[in-house]
Enzyme design. Structure first.
Site, PDB file in Angstrom:
ATOM      1  N   LYS A   9       3.826  18.073   4.579  1.00 20.21           N
ATOM      2  CA  LYS A   9       3.505  17.653   2.763  1.00 20.21           C
ATOM      3  C   LYS A   9       2.037  16.709   2.813  1.00 20.21           C
ATOM      4  O   LYS A   9       2.747  15.397   2.974  1.00 20.21           O
ATOM      5  CB  LYS A   9       4.836  17.258   2.321  1.00 20.21           C
ATOM      6  N   GLU A  53       6.329   5.296   9.261  1.00 25.57           N
ATOM      7  CA  GLU A  53       4.991   4.436   9.302  1.00 25.57           C
ATOM      8  C   GLU A  53       5.053   3.795   8.237  1.00 25.57           C
ATOM      9  O   GLU A  53       4.403   4.602   7.198  1.00 25.57           O
ATOM     10  CB  GLU A  53       3.976   5.101  10.080  1.00 25.57           C
ATOM     11  N   CYS A 113      -3.045   0.622   6.117  1.00 26.00           N
ATOM     12  CA  CYS A 113      -2.041  -0.123   6.731  1.00 26.00           C
ATOM     13  C   CYS A 113      -2.085  -1.140   7.428  1.00 26.00           C
ATOM     14  O   CYS A 113      -1.205  -2.243   7.487  1.00 26.00           O
ATOM     15  CB  CYS A 113      -0.749   0.877   7.106  1.00 26.00           C
ATOM     16  N   GLU A 164       0.916  -5.935  -0.109  1.00 21.65           N
ATOM     17  CA  GLU A 164      -0.644  -5.339   0.394  1.00 21.65           C
ATOM     18  C   GLU A 164      -1.624  -5.130  -0.898  1.00 21.65           C
ATOM     19  O   GLU A 164      -1.251  -4.583  -1.788  1.00 21.65           O
ATOM     20  CB  GLU A 164      -0.163  -3.879   0.855  1.00 21.65           C
TER      21      GLU A 164
HETATM   22  P1  NAP Z   1       3.259   6.630  -0.979  1.00 23.39           P
HETATM   23  O1  NAP Z   1       3.074   6.711  -2.319  1.00 23.39           O
HETATM   24  O2  NAP Z   1       4.682   6.303  -0.219  1.00 23.39           O
HETATM   25  O3  NAP Z   1       2.824   8.316  -0.524  1.00 23.39           O
HETATM   26  C1  NAP Z   1       2.949   8.794   0.823  1.00 23.39           C
HETATM   27  C2  NAP Z   1       3.628  10.284   0.912  1.00 23.39           C
HETATM   28  O4  NAP Z   1       4.883  10.372   0.330  1.00 23.39           O
HETATM   29  C3  NAP Z   1       2.643  11.140  -0.209  1.00 23.39           C
HETATM   30  O5  NAP Z   1       2.554  12.334   0.408  1.00 23.39           O
HETATM   31  C4  NAP Z   1       3.437  11.153  -1.329  1.00 23.39           C
HETATM   32  O6  NAP Z   1       3.150  12.597  -2.092  1.00 23.39           O
HETATM   33  C5  NAP Z   1       4.702  11.189  -0.768  1.00 23.39           C
HETATM   34  N1  NAP Z   1       5.990  10.931  -1.799  1.00 23.39           N
HETATM   35  C6  NAP Z   1       5.949  10.198  -2.587  1.00 23.39           C
HETATM   36  N2  NAP Z   1       7.215  10.024  -3.483  1.00 23.39           N
HETATM   37  C7  NAP Z   1       7.918  10.924  -2.630  1.00 23.39           C
HETATM   38  C8  NAP Z   1       9.337  11.133  -2.652  1.00 23.39           C
HETATM   39  N3  NAP Z   1      10.249  10.922  -3.588  1.00 23.39           N
HETATM   40  N4  NAP Z   1      10.036  12.181  -1.623  1.00 23.39           N
HETATM   41  C9  NAP Z   1       9.100  12.631  -0.812  1.00 23.39           C
HETATM   42  N5  NAP Z   1       7.617  12.356  -0.613  1.00 23.39           N
HETATM   43  C10 NAP Z   1       7.245  11.506  -1.544  1.00 23.39           C
HETATM   44  O7  NAP Z   1       2.184   6.147  -0.210  1.00 23.39           O
HETATM   45  P2  NAP Z   1       0.665   6.076  -0.458  1.00 23.39           P
HETATM   46  O8  NAP Z   1       0.226   5.283  -1.786  1.00 23.39           O
HETATM   47  O9  NAP Z   1       0.063   7.481  -0.343  1.00 23.39           O
HETATM   48  O10 NAP Z   1       0.094   5.486   0.802  1.00 23.39           O
HETATM   49  C11 NAP Z   1      -0.200   4.067   0.978  1.00 23.39           C
HETATM   50  C12 NAP Z   1       1.033   3.267   1.874  1.00 23.39           C
HETATM   51  O11 NAP Z   1       1.183   3.992   2.866  1.00 23.39           O
HETATM   52  C13 NAP Z   1       0.575   1.774   1.911  1.00 23.39           C
HETATM   53  O12 NAP Z   1       1.774   1.065   1.784  1.00 23.39           O
HETATM   54  C14 NAP Z   1       0.276   1.815   3.408  1.00 23.39           C
HETATM   55  O13 NAP Z   1       0.426   0.675   4.187  1.00 23.39           O
HETATM   56  C15 NAP Z   1       1.053   2.981   4.123  1.00 23.39           C
HETATM   57  N6  NAP Z   1       0.531   3.390   5.439  1.00 23.39           N
HETATM   58  C16 NAP Z   1       1.073   3.275   6.475  1.00 23.39           C
HETATM   59  C17 NAP Z   1       0.673   3.640   7.719  1.00 23.39           C
HETATM   60  C18 NAP Z   1       1.456   3.331   9.048  1.00 23.39           C
HETATM   61  O14 NAP Z   1       1.033   3.991  10.087  1.00 23.39           O
HETATM   62  N7  NAP Z   1       2.271   2.463   8.896  1.00 23.39           N
HETATM   63  C19 NAP Z   1      -0.443   4.381   7.648  1.00 23.39           C
HETATM   64  C20 NAP Z   1      -1.100   4.867   6.384  1.00 23.39           C
HETATM   65  C21 NAP Z   1      -0.519   4.105   5.165  1.00 23.39           C
HETATM   66  P3  NAP Z   1       1.830  12.574  -3.292  1.00 23.39           P
HETATM   67  O15 NAP Z   1       0.910  11.613  -2.866  1.00 23.39           O
HETATM   68  O16 NAP Z   1       1.860  13.863  -3.608  1.00 23.39           O
HETATM   69  O17 NAP Z   1       2.629  11.771  -4.442  1.00 23.39           O
END
Ligand code: NAP
Length: 539
Positions: A233, A308, A342, A439
């Site tokens: 997804k 992650e 991240c 962040e």
């Molecule tokens: P996010 O809002 O948590 O979204 C990540 C993924 O989860 C997206 O595909 C999102 O879908 C999905 N999602 C959201 N709500 C969900 C739910 N209730 N059930 C299932 N899936 C759900 O994070 P983001 O804003 O895209 O990414 C930024 C964050 O990712 C930052 O905190 C960053 O630090 C972290 N990150 C961590 C790493 C690592 O390796 N540790 C790497 C990259 C990023 P939709 O986008 O379609 O809503």
């Protein structure tokens, strides 16, 4: 489904990204511009984006449907969601907006495919993965263009991500052949003890928008190598790169159902993956808040979980650092992907003896960074992903300055408009400000002053996060001491970019569970089975 190059309503564009929730449900609400009285402004998609999109369309890589059981599929109710170019606000394509029903079918096809895929030999899986890698590299430029179009990162950086992302597939192809078990010396002479490593089963892989390719290949490569099948997804903001990568997986000969892609209604898709007893593992990259929900939701069916999550990376510059190396490393660690990674340096801790000199050198370097559309020549800073991201930067900066921080460079939206933000340096930041605790996920470098090595370690570890960290020093002894003391999964010493497919990536504390990449990343997709053969004496 036809790819739509519709005229774009700019007013809608300005509003569309103010909340993910609003956009996600926009197909249920009247168009956002109709909720406001001002007359809409319209303009056509630019020739640049249009020609890139048509070229991608011709090469068969601009996919807009989900992939279920080897077939491209619309959402069952026909709903779509628009994907935008954050640099221009223009619509690139309408993609299928899927939910629980499509996800259940994707799970069923992955479960079906698992029966045969898990029985293939390591050599067969390795060959197909290698072919996928070759195709990803053969289409490097198109994939990079697609990524720049939907995510906004500069084209050169996008090319770098294709190399990095494809690298996980190549590494997994090689590692597939090295999933060894063990023979354990038995405590009784009539017994033989074996350890087998077997695939965990169907994997649900949920990924974010900031690395539209690499966050997927980092999961799918090892999963397939181990004999698992997957339901991916991708983020609704950047599904096109994921779909193109899936098309190349099909072209590589990876069997129908082994790789499925659904996107759209994230909570519905997430709930379906969590509820299914056939899904044996959830692997997630994204925010800590969503990661915690998925971890809690996995408890019901006791799934294996890898997370992650978010970071709060300290970048520590000691008095004895080489200033040129420290500035170069800090630039890379802070401003890559416009600060939206991240492992981006979130707090730059500078020892008091070098603070002024370092701040001046950093500002001089940041001033020279060209901001613009990722397709522009020499551009190193693209737009932020959406309006909500800009608002977050503004809020954290406002909180910091209201508590005494001083903007030394930038500090406002860029004159280019949309979601462009000026590369910013802010000094006199302290640990009580929100910018030090959350962040910022934007091109803002907060500088904090410290006195001693102990202070630096204490400040650096004063957070729930524990993903990336950086240290700049010319002392070998100090680099070891500090690296050992930091409560972080990754430590870069005199280096600002350290991610590679051959090394383990993952966080301490609330930054996550498990590791991705390297031989350690393979274990996340394997079950360990102990077999005891008894009664050896009698024939
Ligand atoms: P996010 O809002 O948590 O979204 C990540 C993924 O989860 C997206 O595909 C999102 O879908 C999905 N999602 C959201 N709500 C969900 C739910 N209730 N059930 C299932 N899936 C759900 O994070 P983001 O804003 O895209 O990414 C930024 C964050 O990712 C930052 O905190 C960053 O630090 C972290 N990150 C961590 C790493 C690592 O390796 N540790 C790497 C990259 C990023 P939709 O986008 O379609 O809503």
């Amino acid at each position: 489904m036809a790819v739509s190059f519709a005229a774009v309503n700019l007013r809608t564009m300005a509003l569309r990204s103010s909340s993910k929730l609003l956009r996600r449900s926009s197909h249920l609400l009247p168009p956002i511009h109709m909720q406001h009285s001002a007359p809409p402004l319209t303009r056509k998609i630019s020739m640049n984006a249009r020609s890139i999109a048509s070229q991608l369309n011709r090469s068969g890589l601009l996919k807009t449907q989900g992939l279920i059981g080897g077939k491209w599929s619309d959402s069952y109710d026909g709903k779509t969601i628009q994907v935008y170019n954050p640099a221009t606000g223009e619509s690139i394509a309408d993609v299928a907006c899927m939910g629980g029903k499509e996800t259940n079918d994707a799970i069923a096809s992955a479960y079906d495919a698992y029966r045969s895929w898990s029985k293939t030999t390591a050599a067969e899986r390795s060959k197909l993965l290698r072919k996928w890698y070759d195709l990803l590299m053969a289409h490097k430029e198109e994939l990079a263009q697609l990524m720049t179009l939907e995510q906004g990162k500069p084209l050169k950086e996008a090319m770098g991500e294709v190399n990095y992302g494809a690298g996980f597939i190549e590494f997994s192809a090689e590692e597939a052949k090295r999933i060894y078990g063990d023979i354990i010396p038995a405590p009784m002479s009539d017994r033989r003890l074996f350890v087998l490593k077997q695939p965990v089963g169907v994997v649900g892989a949920i990924t974010p928008w900031n690395f539209p390719l690499a966050m997927i290949t980092r999961k799918v490569g090892p999963a397939l190598a181990c004999g698992c099948t997957v339901v991916i997804k991708p983020s609704e903001l950047t599904p096109l790169t994921a779909l193109a990568a899936a098309e190349l997986a099909i072209q590589a000969g990876i069997p129908a159902g082994a790789v499925n892609v659904v996107m759209g209604n994230a909570p519905e898709i997430g709930d379906a993956l969590l509820a299914s007893p056939q899904v044996r593992k959830i692997t997630f990259t994204g925010s800590t808040a969503v990661g915690k929900k998925l971890m809690a939701g996995s408890a019901e069916t006791v799934k294996k979980v890898s997370l992650e999550l978010g970071g709060n990376a300290p970048c520590i510059i000691f008095d004895d650092a080489d200033i040129d190396i420290a500035v170069k490393g800090t630039l890379a660690a802070k401003y890559r992907n416009s600060g939206q990674t991240c492992v981006c340096a979130n707090r730059i801790l500078v020892q008091e003896g070098i603070y002024d000199k370092f701040a001046k050198a950093l500002i001089d370097a940041v001033r020279n960074m060209k901001v613009g559309d990722g397709f522009g020549e020499d551009v190193v800073q693209g737009p932020l992903i959406n309006e909500a991201a800009v608002k977050k930067v503004e809020t954290l900066l406002q909180d910091a300055t209201s508590k005494g921080a001083k903007v030394m460079l930038g500090g406002k939206r860029h004159s280019l408009g949309f979601t462009f933000y000026e590369p910013t340096v802010v000094g006199d930041v302290n640990s009580d400000m929100r910018i030090s605790r959350e962040e910022v996920f934007g091109p803002v470098a907060p500088l904090l002053r410290f006195k001693t090595e102990e202070d630096a370690i204490r400040i650096a570890n004063d957070t729930n996060a524990g993903l990336g960290s950086y240290v700049f020093t010319n002392s070998i002894q100090r680099s070891w001491r500090v690296a050992e003391a930091l409560e972080y999964g990754l430590v870069g010493i005199n280096e600002g970019v350290i991610s590679t497919e051959v090394a383990p990536f993952g966080g301490f504390k609330q930054s996550g569970l498990g590791r991705e990449g390297s031989k350690y990343g393979m274990d996340e997709y394997l079950e360990i089975k102990y077999v005891c053969l008894g009664n050896m004496k009698k024939e």
